[in-house]
Scaffold this motif. Structure first.
Motif, PDB file in Angstrom:
ATOM      1  N   LEU A 242      51.695   4.754  41.202  1.00 45.72           N
ATOM      2  CA  LEU A 242      52.791   3.866  41.641  1.00 45.72           C
ATOM      3  C   LEU A 242      52.409   2.417  41.346  1.00 45.72           C
ATOM      4  N   GLU A 243      51.152   2.120  41.628  1.00 47.68           N
ATOM      5  CA  GLU A 243      50.624   0.780  41.394  1.00 47.68           C
ATOM      6  C   GLU A 243      50.700   0.429  39.889  1.00 47.68           C
ATOM      7  N   VAL A 244      50.276   1.414  39.078  1.00 51.20           N
ATOM      8  CA  VAL A 244      50.289   1.212  37.622  1.00 51.20           C
ATOM      9  C   VAL A 244      51.717   0.935  37.158  1.00 51.20           C
ATOM     10  N   ILE A 245      52.690   1.765  37.610  1.00 47.78           N
ATOM     11  CA  ILE A 245      54.089   1.600  37.196  1.00 47.78           C
ATOM     12  C   ILE A 245      54.581   0.213  37.592  1.00 47.78           C
ATOM     13  N   ARG A 246      54.256  -0.166  38.852  1.00 52.65           N
ATOM     14  CA  ARG A 246      54.722  -1.472  39.338  1.00 52.65           C
ATOM     15  C   ARG A 246      54.189  -2.614  38.456  1.00 52.65           C
ATOM     16  N   GLU A 247      52.900  -2.498  38.120  1.00 47.95           N
ATOM     17  CA  GLU A 247      52.276  -3.583  37.352  1.00 47.95           C
ATOM     18  C   GLU A 247      52.730  -3.626  35.892  1.00 47.95           C
ATOM     19  N   ASP A 248      52.772  -2.435  35.275  1.00 46.11           N
ATOM     20  CA  ASP A 248      53.038  -2.406  33.835  1.00 46.11           C
ATOM     21  C   ASP A 248      54.517  -2.360  33.453  1.00 46.11           C
ATOM     22  N   PHE A 249      55.366  -1.787  34.323  1.00 46.36           N
ATOM     23  CA  PHE A 249      56.756  -1.581  33.914  1.00 46.36           C
ATOM     24  C   PHE A 249      57.774  -2.308  34.774  1.00 46.36           C
ATOM     25  N   ALA A 250      57.292  -3.169  35.641  1.00 51.70           N
ATOM     26  CA  ALA A 250      58.188  -3.859  36.577  1.00 51.70           C
ATOM     27  C   ALA A 250      59.360  -4.536  35.859  1.00 51.70           C
ATOM     28  N   GLU A 251      59.072  -5.161  34.742  1.00 50.63           N
ATOM     29  CA  GLU A 251      60.132  -5.901  34.054  1.00 50.63           C
ATOM     30  C   GLU A 251      61.106  -5.000  33.311  1.00 50.63           C
ATOM     31  N   THR A 252      60.625  -3.879  32.809  1.00 52.13           N
ATOM     32  CA  THR A 252      61.476  -3.028  31.965  1.00 52.13           C
ATOM     33  C   THR A 252      62.311  -2.036  32.776  1.00 52.13           C
ATOM     34  N   LEU A 253      61.917  -1.784  34.005  1.00 53.99           N
ATOM     35  CA  LEU A 253      62.647  -0.762  34.789  1.00 53.99           C
ATOM     36  C   LEU A 253      63.902  -1.334  35.440  1.00 53.99           C
ATOM     37  N   PRO A 254      64.964  -0.493  35.496  1.00 54.72           N
ATOM     38  CA  PRO A 254      66.179  -0.952  36.162  1.00 54.72           C
ATOM     39  C   PRO A 254      65.918  -1.260  37.643  1.00 54.72           C
ATOM     40  N   VAL A 255      66.738  -2.102  38.231  1.00 51.06           N
ATOM     41  CA  VAL A 255      66.573  -2.544  39.617  1.00 51.06           C
ATOM     42  C   VAL A 255      66.589  -1.369  40.597  1.00 51.06           C
ATOM     43  N   GLU A 256      67.529  -0.387  40.347  1.00 52.32           N
ATOM     44  CA  GLU A 256      67.613   0.774  41.263  1.00 52.32           C
ATOM     45  C   GLU A 256      66.291   1.530  41.294  1.00 52.32           C
ATOM     46  N   VAL A 257      65.687   1.701  40.086  1.00 51.53           N
ATOM     47  CA  VAL A 257      64.421   2.458  40.031  1.00 51.53           C
ATOM     48  C   VAL A 257      63.357   1.725  40.841  1.00 51.53           C
ATOM     49  N   MET A 258      63.321   0.419  40.742  1.00 52.91           N
ATOM     50  CA  MET A 258      62.342  -0.345  41.504  1.00 52.91           C
ATOM     51  C   MET A 258      62.570  -0.173  43.004  1.00 52.91           C
ATOM     52  N   SER A 259      63.835  -0.085  43.380  1.00 53.45           N
ATOM     53  CA  SER A 259      64.119   0.102  44.809  1.00 53.45           C
ATOM     54  C   SER A 259      63.667   1.507  45.260  1.00 53.45           C
ATOM     55  N   TYR A 260      63.895   2.512  44.376  1.00 55.63           N
ATOM     56  CA  TYR A 260      63.388   3.869  44.714  1.00 55.63           C
ATOM     57  C   TYR A 260      61.881   3.837  44.834  1.00 55.63           C
ATOM     58  N   MET A 261      61.268   3.045  43.916  1.00 57.07           N
ATOM     59  CA  MET A 261      59.815   2.961  43.921  1.00 57.07           C
ATOM     60  C   MET A 261      59.304   2.431  45.271  1.00 57.07           C
ATOM     61  N   ARG A 262      60.028   1.449  45.805  1.00 55.31           N
ATOM     62  CA  ARG A 262      59.618   0.879  47.104  1.00 55.31           C
ATOM     63  C   ARG A 262      59.710   1.937  48.202  1.00 55.31           C
ATOM     64  N   THR A 263      60.791   2.717  48.137  1.00 54.42           N
ATOM     65  CA  THR A 263      60.945   3.783  49.140  1.00 54.42           C
ATOM     66  C   THR A 263      59.801   4.784  49.021  1.00 54.42           C
ATOM     67  N   ILE A 264      59.481   5.144  47.748  1.00 55.90           N
ATOM     68  CA  ILE A 264      58.380   6.112  47.554  1.00 55.90           C
ATOM     69  C   ILE A 264      57.082   5.522  48.098  1.00 55.90           C
ATOM     70  N   THR A 265      56.835   4.243  47.812  1.00 54.77           N
ATOM     71  CA  THR A 265      55.602   3.599  48.289  1.00 54.77           C
ATOM     72  C   THR A 265      55.567   3.624  49.820  1.00 54.77           C
ATOM     73  N   GLY A 266      56.706   3.309  50.444  1.00 55.61           N
ATOM     74  CA  GLY A 266      56.765   3.323  51.914  1.00 55.61           C
ATOM     75  C   GLY A 266      56.443   4.709  52.449  1.00 55.61           C
ATOM     76  N   ALA A 267      57.019   5.740  51.786  1.00 56.51           N
ATOM     77  CA  ALA A 267      56.816   7.115  52.253  1.00 56.51           C
ATOM     78  C   ALA A 267      55.363   7.528  52.090  1.00 56.51           C
ATOM     79  N   THR A 268      54.745   7.141  50.965  1.00 57.46           N
ATOM     80  CA  THR A 268      53.346   7.526  50.766  1.00 57.46           C
ATOM     81  C   THR A 268      52.443   6.822  51.780  1.00 57.46           C
ATOM     82  N   LYS A 269      52.797   5.588  52.128  1.00 57.04           N
ATOM     83  CA  LYS A 269      52.003   4.850  53.135  1.00 57.04           C
ATOM     84  C   LYS A 269      52.066   5.590  54.475  1.00 57.04           C
TER      85      LYS A 269
END
Ligand code: ADP
Length: 498
Positions: free
Chosen positions: A296-323
């Motif tokens: 998740l960390e890798v995706i956030r760092e390397d693809f943050a700019e290229t990913l659509p906004v919705e995907v980034m929001s899903y990513m935050r939810t996934i990060t919250g759930a894993t925490k």
């Protein structure tokens, strides 16, 4: 009449040596009673010696009431009358006498009527036998049988009758006048294995002369299910069993205690297994979780700019759930670690509270907390666990504070019958009456996700820690009025006692 008997009678009449010998050595005493005035009774020296008196001071010897037990004396009058009415009824009785030193002496008194020339019953002559030792041994045996709850039983196979002594009846919970029948006696044994076993053992005793010793279940007349030990011994005559007799013992207490110990060790083993499982499961679960977090960390760092906004929001939810999952697993790990074998040590609760207070205070630098505490005691315990206990209680007090008021947390203690009682009080949001006991259960949370962080394991851990120290934990609270968590902890002596 045999000539020797005649000669003996003559010699006795003439007195002298024979009478002297009789008087001095016959059993433990001789007595000679005037039936026309029964207060008049002569006893020889042996009798007085048996009661501890010196025959040399005979005139001073006590007679009359006090020397004999009054009930036994009245019974003696009845039995002598019965013997006088029918000489075929022998006079034979054990009477209690008072020894000079106050103890009771049991003398067996046997005697026969003597008649005058006209055939009138005028005297009685008899002997005394000291049976005190036998009586005391019998009483001792009886009281040990009572204490060990041992009774006796016998079955007469020729007459078909059964005899149960007092204790055997007491164990069966039947009345003292209960007369058992063989089939009925067998039916007291619990239907199934117990009843089948006793039937088989009894049958083998009768047919093959084999004794038995077994522990079975019995249902008493009052419906109580108990364990008994039954020992049977056949009595053979001319190759045939004529009687089976034995011992019957109530072993319910012992058996129940054994069952309790076995159940406890099964339970103990099961809970150890569970803890082991929780430990391994939570330990292994963290590994794949770390991998997920890493990627998740890798995706956030390397693809943050290229990913659509919705995907980034899903990513935050996934990060919250894993925490949250990570928190949950850590909690489970703590829970299983609490059961590992540890060393009991002297713990200064005041110092421990100060450490926890300082740690949490600096972690919550934005919150204005007023701590107060009295002298907390020195106890015997497990320092790491007690620290977790304080961390959870004080941590919760901080977490569930009221936003509109300055947070106050106090720790006090009292010396009670249950050991030390520690009270952690806050002025937070409080807990509703209906939730006061359930919050100690694993995963029990009173608030939906979002408002407060947490996993519902903290108080379950607190409960486990307090129980580990032989104490109790409970809470007093009202919604909006703050909460006071109380726990007890044994003193050093109480903990060592058991
Ligand atoms: P959590 O991780 O949710 O805090 P705990 O087992 O520590 O789990 O507590 C269980 C629940 O009990 C909490 O979710 C909270 O609702 C309630 N609770 C615990 N301590 C307090 C407190 N000091 N004041 C109010 N509510 C509390």
């Amino acid at each position: 009449m045999h000539y020797l008997q005649r000669e003996f009678a003559e010699r006795t009449k003439s007195g002298g040596t024979v009478l002297g010998l009789l008087q001095s050595s016959a059993l433990d005493g001789l007595w000679y009673l005037d039936l026309e005035d029964r207060a008049q009774e002569w006893r020889n020296n042996q009798f007085w010696r048996a009661l501890g008196y010196d025959p040399a001071v005979l005139p001073l010897l006590p007679t009359g009431p006090g020397l004999t037990n009054a009930d036994d004396q009245a019974e003696s009058t009845r039995r002598i009358d019965a013997h006088l009415a029918d000489p075929g009824t022998p006079y034979d009785q054990v009477l209690r006498y008072r020894h000079q030193d106050g103890r009771t002496v049991h003398l067996r008194r046997r005697g026969a009527v003597l008649r005058d020339d006209k055939g009138n019953a005028t005297r009685m002559l008899g002997t005394h036998t000291d049976v005190t030792h036998e009586r005391e041994t019998e009483a001792l045996l009886k009281s040990s049988q009572q204490a060990a709850r041992i009774g006796t039983w016998s079955v007469d196979l020729r007459g078909g009758s059964i005899h149960w002594d007092e204790m055997t009846k007491e164990i069966h919970q039947v009345s003292a006048d209960f007369v058992p029948q063989l089939s009925e006696a067998m039916n007291f044994y619990k239907a199934g294995t117990s009843r089948e076993t006793i039937a088989r053992l009894f049958d083998r005793a009768v047919r093959e002369g084999e004794s038995f010793d077994t522990e079975l279940q019995l249902v008493t007349a009052e419906g109580n299910d108990i364990w008994v030990r039954s020992i049977g011994q056949p009595e053979m005559k001319d190759g045939e069993c004529i009687r089976v007799h034995g011992i019957f013992q109530d072993i319910n207490l012992r058996r129940r205690e054994e069952e309790r110990v076995i159940n406890y060790s099964i339970l103990d083993a099961k809970s150890k297994e569970m803890e082991q499982f929780a430990y391994i499961a939570s330990h292994d679960l963290r590994e794949p979780l770390l991998t997920i977090e890493g990627f998740l960390e890798v995706i956030r760092e390397d693809f943050a700019e290229t990913l659509p906004v919705e995907v980034m929001s899903y990513m935050r939810t996934i990060t919250g759930a894993t925490k949250r999952m990570d928190e949950l697993i850590k909690g489970l790990l703590d829970y299983s670690r609490l059961s590992a074998i540890k060393q009991l040590q002297e713990v200064n609760l005041k110092e421990l509270f100060e450490i926890v207070m300082t740690d949490l205070n600096s972690a919550m630098s934005g919150v204005n907390i007023e701590f107060s505490y009295t002298d907390l005691p020195l106890v015997m315990g497990y320092p790491l666990e007690l620290k977790v206990l304080f961390q959870n209680l004080v941590g919760n007090a901080i977490k569930y504070r009221r936003v509109d008021e300055r947070l106050m947390i106090s720790a006090t203690c009292a010396d009670t019958e249950l050991g030390w009682q520690i009270n952690i009080k806050d002025n937070g949001i409080g807990i509703a009456q209906k939730d006061l006991t359930t919050i100690f259960k694993l995963y029990r949370q009173l608030h939906g996700k979002g408002k407060y962080t947490g996993n519902g394991i903290g108080l379950a851990n607190c409960m486990k820690i307090v129980e580990l120290h032989g104490g109790d934990i409970w809470v007093e609270s009202e919604l909006g009025q703050g909460s006071t968590f109380h726990f007890t902890i044994l003193t050093r002596e109480e903990l060592e006692e058991g």
